[in-house]
Design a protein around this motif. Structure first.
Motif, PDB file in Angstrom:
ATOM      1  N   CYS A 128       0.494  -1.500  -0.044  1.00  0.00           N
ATOM      2  CA  CYS A 128      -0.087  -0.276   0.144  1.00  0.00           C
ATOM      3  C   CYS A 128       1.040   0.927  -0.054  1.00  0.00           C
ATOM      4  O   CYS A 128       1.963   1.581   0.774  1.00  0.00           O
ATOM      5  CB  CYS A 128      -1.244  -0.032   0.836  1.00  0.00           C
TER       6      CYS A 128
ATOM      7  N   CYS B 167      -0.613   3.398   3.666  1.00  0.00           N
ATOM      8  CA  CYS B 167      -0.299   3.211   4.989  1.00  0.00           C
ATOM      9  C   CYS B 167       0.940   1.799   4.953  1.00  0.00           C
ATOM     10  O   CYS B 167       1.198   1.630   6.035  1.00  0.00           O
ATOM     11  CB  CYS B 167      -1.254   2.447   5.473  1.00  0.00           C
TER      12      CYS B 167
ATOM     13  N   GLU C 231       1.254  -0.960   3.787  1.00  0.00           N
ATOM     14  CA  GLU C 231       0.551  -2.651   4.216  1.00  0.00           C
ATOM     15  C   GLU C 231       0.771  -3.299   3.347  1.00  0.00           C
ATOM     16  O   GLU C 231       0.999  -3.033   1.732  1.00  0.00           O
ATOM     17  CB  GLU C 231      -0.888  -2.648   4.292  1.00  0.00           C
TER      18      GLU C 231
ATOM     19  N   CYS D 235      -6.979  -1.894  -0.698  1.00  0.00           N
ATOM     20  CA  CYS D 235      -6.283  -2.487   1.237  1.00  0.00           C
ATOM     21  C   CYS D 235      -6.848  -2.849   1.650  1.00  0.00           C
ATOM     22  O   CYS D 235      -7.802  -1.824   2.489  1.00  0.00           O
ATOM     23  CB  CYS D 235      -5.135  -1.252   1.213  1.00  0.00           C
TER      24      CYS D 235
ATOM     25  N   CYS E  74      -6.814   0.419   5.314  1.00  0.00           N
ATOM     26  CA  CYS E  74      -6.407   1.736   5.055  1.00  0.00           C
ATOM     27  C   CYS E  74      -7.496   2.323   3.745  1.00  0.00           C
ATOM     28  O   CYS E  74      -8.470   2.522   3.495  1.00  0.00           O
ATOM     29  CB  CYS E  74      -5.486   2.940   4.733  1.00  0.00           C
TER      30      CYS E  74
HETATM   31 ZN   LIG Z   1      -3.206   0.953   2.909  1.00  0.00          ZN
END
Ligand SMILES: [Zn+2]
Length: 77
Positions: free
Chosen positions: A8, A11, A13, A28, A31
């Motif tokens: 991501c 964030c 991720e 994601c 988020c």
């Molecule tokens: Zn994210």
């Protein structure tokens, strides 16, 4: 079906998604951002193994000729 890894952009991720086709929308799970960088998995990576670099292997794993003891000169058979 290929599994792609995504990172991501918002964030950071790291997650995986099974991509059915090119129109699959990837978001994601943390988020829900649609901005992600695809991380090519090992399956999708191009074959970098120069397997045929050895080429014509003289010898190899077939010691049929001149095979040590039972070659004939020792008289074991
Ligand atoms: Zn994210």
């Amino acid at each position: 079906m290929p599994i792609y890894e995504y990172l991501c952009d918002d964030c950071g991720e790291h997650y995986e998604r099974i991509v059915m086709n090119g129109n699959t929308k990837i978001t994601c799970p943390k988020c829900a951002s649609a901005k992600s960088t695809i991380q090519l998995s090992v399956f999708a990576a191009p074959s970098n193994g120069t397997k045929s670099s050895g080429g014509s292997s003289s010898g190899g794993s077939a010691p049929s000729s001149g095979g040590g003891c039972c070659g004939g000169s020792c008289g074991c058979n």
